[in-house]
Design a protein around this motif. Structure first.
Motif, PDB file in Angstrom:
ATOM      1  N   THR A  24      10.294 -38.926 -20.396  1.00  0.00           N
ATOM      2  CA  THR A  24      11.477 -39.604 -20.153  1.00  0.00           C
ATOM      3  C   THR A  24      11.597 -40.683 -21.098  1.00  0.00           C
ATOM      4  O   THR A  24      10.885 -41.131 -21.879  1.00  0.00           O
ATOM      5  CB  THR A  24      11.428 -40.354 -18.687  1.00  0.00           C
ATOM      6  OG1 THR A  24      10.549 -41.228 -18.823  1.00  0.00           O
ATOM      7  CG2 THR A  24      11.075 -39.262 -17.449  1.00  0.00           C
ATOM      8  N   LEU A  25      12.876 -41.160 -21.178  1.00  0.00           N
ATOM      9  CA  LEU A  25      13.250 -42.164 -22.091  1.00  0.00           C
ATOM     10  C   LEU A  25      12.594 -43.629 -21.998  1.00  0.00           C
ATOM     11  O   LEU A  25      12.003 -44.188 -22.937  1.00  0.00           O
ATOM     12  CB  LEU A  25      14.920 -42.613 -21.973  1.00  0.00           C
ATOM     13  CG  LEU A  25      15.534 -43.659 -22.822  1.00  0.00           C
ATOM     14  CD1 LEU A  25      15.463 -42.801 -24.382  1.00  0.00           C
ATOM     15  CD2 LEU A  25      16.896 -43.606 -22.592  1.00  0.00           C
ATOM     16  N   LYS A  26      12.194 -43.788 -20.814  1.00  0.00           N
ATOM     17  CA  LYS A  26      11.358 -45.035 -20.602  1.00  0.00           C
ATOM     18  C   LYS A  26       9.963 -44.778 -20.968  1.00  0.00           C
ATOM     19  O   LYS A  26       9.098 -45.668 -21.354  1.00  0.00           O
ATOM     20  CB  LYS A  26      11.252 -45.262 -19.094  1.00  0.00           C
ATOM     21  CG  LYS A  26      12.401 -45.842 -18.543  1.00  0.00           C
ATOM     22  CD  LYS A  26      12.696 -47.461 -19.109  1.00  0.00           C
ATOM     23  CE  LYS A  26      14.207 -47.765 -18.543  1.00  0.00           C
ATOM     24  NZ  LYS A  26      14.608 -49.085 -19.142  1.00  0.00           N
ATOM     25  N   ASP A  27       9.581 -43.555 -21.137  1.00  0.00           N
ATOM     26  CA  ASP A  27       7.961 -43.303 -21.614  1.00  0.00           C
ATOM     27  C   ASP A  27       8.109 -43.443 -23.088  1.00  0.00           C
ATOM     28  O   ASP A  27       7.155 -43.887 -23.750  1.00  0.00           O
ATOM     29  CB  ASP A  27       7.762 -41.800 -21.462  1.00  0.00           C
ATOM     30  CG  ASP A  27       7.466 -41.554 -19.847  1.00  0.00           C
ATOM     31  OD1 ASP A  27       7.101 -42.520 -19.327  1.00  0.00           O
ATOM     32  OD2 ASP A  27       7.572 -40.355 -19.687  1.00  0.00           O
ATOM     33  N   PRO A  30      11.366 -49.355 -24.114  1.00  0.00           N
ATOM     34  CA  PRO A  30      12.141 -49.841 -22.810  1.00  0.00           C
ATOM     35  C   PRO A  30      13.448 -50.065 -23.265  1.00  0.00           C
ATOM     36  O   PRO A  30      14.076 -51.059 -23.481  1.00  0.00           O
ATOM     37  CB  PRO A  30      11.553 -51.154 -22.934  1.00  0.00           C
ATOM     38  CG  PRO A  30      10.803 -51.495 -23.969  1.00  0.00           C
ATOM     39  CD  PRO A  30      10.480 -50.246 -24.656  1.00  0.00           C
ATOM     40  N   TYR A  31      14.248 -48.883 -23.440  1.00  0.00           N
ATOM     41  CA  TYR A  31      15.772 -49.023 -24.036  1.00  0.00           C
ATOM     42  C   TYR A  31      16.421 -49.700 -22.578  1.00  0.00           C
ATOM     43  O   TYR A  31      16.094 -49.241 -21.475  1.00  0.00           O
ATOM     44  CB  TYR A  31      16.535 -47.442 -24.128  1.00  0.00           C
ATOM     45  CG  TYR A  31      16.006 -46.989 -25.472  1.00  0.00           C
ATOM     46  CD1 TYR A  31      16.700 -47.177 -26.594  1.00  0.00           C
ATOM     47  CD2 TYR A  31      14.937 -46.030 -25.421  1.00  0.00           C
ATOM     48  CE1 TYR A  31      16.239 -46.792 -27.885  1.00  0.00           C
ATOM     49  CE2 TYR A  31      14.383 -45.565 -26.580  1.00  0.00           C
ATOM     50  CZ  TYR A  31      15.097 -45.882 -27.805  1.00  0.00           C
ATOM     51  OH  TYR A  31      14.688 -45.261 -28.973  1.00  0.00           O
ATOM     52  N   PRO A  32      17.331 -50.510 -22.839  1.00  0.00           N
ATOM     53  CA  PRO A  32      18.020 -51.246 -21.768  1.00  0.00           C
ATOM     54  C   PRO A  32      18.946 -50.307 -21.037  1.00  0.00           C
ATOM     55  O   PRO A  32      19.375 -49.180 -21.504  1.00  0.00           O
ATOM     56  CB  PRO A  32      18.925 -52.412 -22.434  1.00  0.00           C
ATOM     57  CG  PRO A  32      19.072 -51.686 -23.898  1.00  0.00           C
ATOM     58  CD  PRO A  32      17.851 -51.104 -24.213  1.00  0.00           C
ATOM     59  N   ASP A  33      18.794 -50.502 -19.537  1.00  0.00           N
ATOM     60  CA  ASP A  33      19.774 -49.817 -18.718  1.00  0.00           C
ATOM     61  C   ASP A  33      21.411 -49.895 -19.112  1.00  0.00           C
ATOM     62  O   ASP A  33      21.710 -51.069 -19.971  1.00  0.00           O
ATOM     63  CB  ASP A  33      19.835 -50.429 -17.569  1.00  0.00           C
ATOM     64  CG  ASP A  33      18.521 -49.893 -16.604  1.00  0.00           C
ATOM     65  OD1 ASP A  33      18.051 -48.989 -17.439  1.00  0.00           O
ATOM     66  OD2 ASP A  33      18.054 -50.517 -15.850  1.00  0.00           O
ATOM     67  N   ARG A  40      24.864 -44.547 -20.242  1.00  0.00           N
ATOM     68  CA  ARG A  40      23.758 -44.416 -21.607  1.00  0.00           C
ATOM     69  C   ARG A  40      23.742 -42.759 -21.738  1.00  0.00           C
ATOM     70  O   ARG A  40      23.241 -42.097 -20.658  1.00  0.00           O
ATOM     71  CB  ARG A  40      22.415 -44.945 -21.395  1.00  0.00           C
ATOM     72  CG  ARG A  40      21.284 -44.718 -22.253  1.00  0.00           C
ATOM     73  CD  ARG A  40      20.076 -45.535 -21.793  1.00  0.00           C
ATOM     74  NE  ARG A  40      19.438 -45.051 -20.648  1.00  0.00           N
ATOM     75  CZ  ARG A  40      18.586 -45.720 -20.285  1.00  0.00           C
ATOM     76  NH1 ARG A  40      18.168 -46.866 -20.465  1.00  0.00           N
ATOM     77  NH2 ARG A  40      18.093 -45.244 -18.935  1.00  0.00           N
ATOM     78  N   TRP A  85      10.481 -53.604 -30.889  1.00  0.00           N
ATOM     79  CA  TRP A  85      10.270 -52.189 -31.325  1.00  0.00           C
ATOM     80  C   TRP A  85      10.813 -51.568 -32.438  1.00  0.00           C
ATOM     81  O   TRP A  85      10.330 -50.811 -33.184  1.00  0.00           O
ATOM     82  CB  TRP A  85      10.849 -51.143 -30.161  1.00  0.00           C
ATOM     83  CG  TRP A  85      10.136 -51.393 -28.936  1.00  0.00           C
ATOM     84  CD1 TRP A  85      10.538 -52.402 -27.934  1.00  0.00           C
ATOM     85  CD2 TRP A  85       9.175 -50.590 -28.265  1.00  0.00           C
ATOM     86  NE1 TRP A  85       9.524 -52.381 -26.914  1.00  0.00           N
ATOM     87  CE2 TRP A  85       8.566 -50.995 -27.097  1.00  0.00           C
ATOM     88  CE3 TRP A  85       8.694 -49.370 -28.604  1.00  0.00           C
ATOM     89  CZ2 TRP A  85       7.686 -50.778 -26.162  1.00  0.00           C
ATOM     90  CZ3 TRP A  85       7.475 -48.786 -27.872  1.00  0.00           C
ATOM     91  CH2 TRP A  85       6.994 -49.554 -26.834  1.00  0.00           C
ATOM     92  N   TYR A  89      19.382 -47.673 -31.591  1.00  0.00           N
ATOM     93  CA  TYR A  89      20.367 -47.216 -30.567  1.00  0.00           C
ATOM     94  C   TYR A  89      21.864 -47.490 -30.864  1.00  0.00           C
ATOM     95  O   TYR A  89      21.978 -48.347 -31.904  1.00  0.00           O
ATOM     96  CB  TYR A  89      20.108 -47.513 -29.109  1.00  0.00           C
ATOM     97  CG  TYR A  89      20.142 -48.896 -28.798  1.00  0.00           C
ATOM     98  CD1 TYR A  89      21.341 -49.435 -28.335  1.00  0.00           C
ATOM     99  CD2 TYR A  89      19.144 -49.937 -28.942  1.00  0.00           C
ATOM    100  CE1 TYR A  89      21.598 -50.776 -27.961  1.00  0.00           C
ATOM    101  CE2 TYR A  89      19.301 -51.112 -28.912  1.00  0.00           C
ATOM    102  CZ  TYR A  89      20.339 -51.653 -28.042  1.00  0.00           C
ATOM    103  OH  TYR A  89      20.607 -53.008 -27.795  1.00  0.00           O
TER     104      TYR A  89
END
Length: 159
Positions: A24-27, A30-33, A40, A85, A89
């Protein structure tokens, strides 16, 4: 020892070939919501042997009722960096328009069509190692197109 059934071998091969899609994207990071009023949208690109020969074009836009005139929306895709990081984005802020040509349409008919946002920053470097994360206003859809360089290189003439 019995050999694996063909379907099991295919499933294992598919899982091994697409590790980026399984995460998943969170894996990844930590892209913001998406902030209020935004969504997104994420693109996972397949790996290519020579990724420098490819470009990614972001086609953000809306499906609108259009007549025979050419329509377009206006906006700029801004590159931003994920703090701590260094990952990139993209954010499409305000979307203006639609702007249209002003031809007389003899039949007056309207149809639904995807109307793209035209502006700066929509042609990106191809990178399959990280997802392409795009934040857009609600109601805006993100589509994309992959461009590739021809292997046929021409030489300019001296004149």
């Amino acid at each position: 020892m019995r050999p694996l059934p063909l379907t099991a071998m295919f499933t294992l091969a598919l899982a091994a070939a697409t590790p980026a899609l399984a995460a998943t994207l969170k894996d990844v990071a930590p892209y913001p919501d998406a902030e209020k009023g935004f969504t997104r949208q994420v693109i996972h690109l397949p790996e290519e042997a020579d990724e420098s020969a490819f470009k990614l074009e972001i086609l953000a836009g809306k499906t609108l009722q259009v007549d025979c005139n050419r329509q377009r929306l206006a906006g700029s895709l801004e590159e931003q960096t994920l703090d701590g990081w260094g990952y990139t984005y993209y954010r499409l802020g305000k979307v203006g328009g639609p702007a249209t040509t002003l031809m007389a349409c003899p039949d007056g008919k309207k149809t639904e069509a995807f109307v793209p946002v035209v502006g700066e920053g929509f042609m990106l470097r191809y990178n399959s190692k990280l997802p392409v994360v795009v934040y857009v206003p609600e109601g805006v859809e993100v589509r994309y197109r992959v461009w590739s360089a021809s292997k046929d290189v021409q030489k300019a003439k001296v004149e």
